[in-house]
Design an enzyme around this catalytic site. Sequence first.
Site, mmCIF file in Angstrom:
data_model
loop_
_atom_site.group_PDB
_atom_site.id
_atom_site.type_symbol
_atom_site.label_atom_id
_atom_site.label_comp_id
_atom_site.label_asym_id
_atom_site.label_seq_id
_atom_site.Cartn_x
_atom_site.Cartn_y
_atom_site.Cartn_z
ATOM 1 C CG HIS A 255 -2.019 -0.972 1.178
ATOM 2 N ND1 HIS A 255 -2.867 -1.118 0.102
ATOM 3 C CD2 HIS A 255 -2.402 -1.914 2.080
ATOM 4 C CE1 HIS A 255 -3.731 -2.097 0.346
ATOM 5 N NE2 HIS A 255 -3.472 -2.594 1.534
ATOM 6 C CG HIS B 155 4.478 9.087 8.173
ATOM 7 N ND1 HIS B 155 3.397 8.233 8.283
ATOM 8 C CD2 HIS B 155 3.962 10.351 8.233
ATOM 9 C CE1 HIS B 155 2.285 8.943 8.415
ATOM 10 N NE2 HIS B 155 2.612 10.227 8.384
ATOM 11 C CB THR C 99 -0.838 6.015 10.482
ATOM 12 O OG1 THR C 99 0.173 5.836 9.477
ATOM 13 C CG2 THR C 99 -0.543 7.253 11.313
#
Length: 273
Positions: A99, A144, A213
């Site tokens: 993803h 990130h 997350t």
Amino acid sequence: MEMLTRTNKILFLSFLFLTTALLTRSHEVDDESEFTYDEESENGPAHWGEIHTEWSMCNKGKLQSPIDLLNERVEIVSHLGRLHRSYKPSNSTLLNRGHDMMLRWEGGAGHIKINGTQYQLNQAHWHSPSEHTINGRRFDLEVHLVHESNDGKTAVVGIMYKIGRADSFLSMIEDDLKALAHTKGVERNTGVIDPKQVKLGSRKYYRYIGSLTVPPCTQDVVWTIVRKVRTVTREQMKLIREAVHDESETNSRPVQAANKRPIRLYRPNDPKE
């Protein structure tokens, strides 16, 4: 005496196994095929905590990320100090995790220091659109930079982007992203990359305690979100998403409840800063 030594050895090995298992469960998963960002799916964000027992924090945790950085909740402070990045060039690889695209440094890429604790830089990955929001506004992209301390604690630096001028770091790895566009689980050697090339652009930042997350959504993550929203081109944003090739238009977790957590915005006292 021999029996005692053997018992101690078994206890030590059991402790080592348990510690390794806990650390493994606290890390982001490298294979993301078991969950999806489709909110209509039985494996979507609302159900991540039901897929594996060790992912249960995704549903029941009270310190989850991302969150909305709402002005009304933010306390402006100057005591947090500048974010010191002691990075250095290091060998790296690029991996399509299912993803997102993850750039992993092979050790020795340096660290950041927060409240006296050193967090070693491990990897960077991208979400589109941004996961965090500012006053309800979601931006086009978020990177990130994931760090870990020697005792297994996690600190993440997040930088958000809107459409505009090209980002120099993404331009630098563009060919590698294209090369991995239709692969999955293939790790590509990207050579020596200096993490300092990921520009912050501002000394102001938000700080709060949250979670990963993505599953397993481990909590007590120290989040630092750079206040300045930088820019990428529409083509760069599209490349990041299409390179993953997961048939999803987004890879962003919905905003989570803040639950009255303190959110601070570091603003230097020095007018020159």
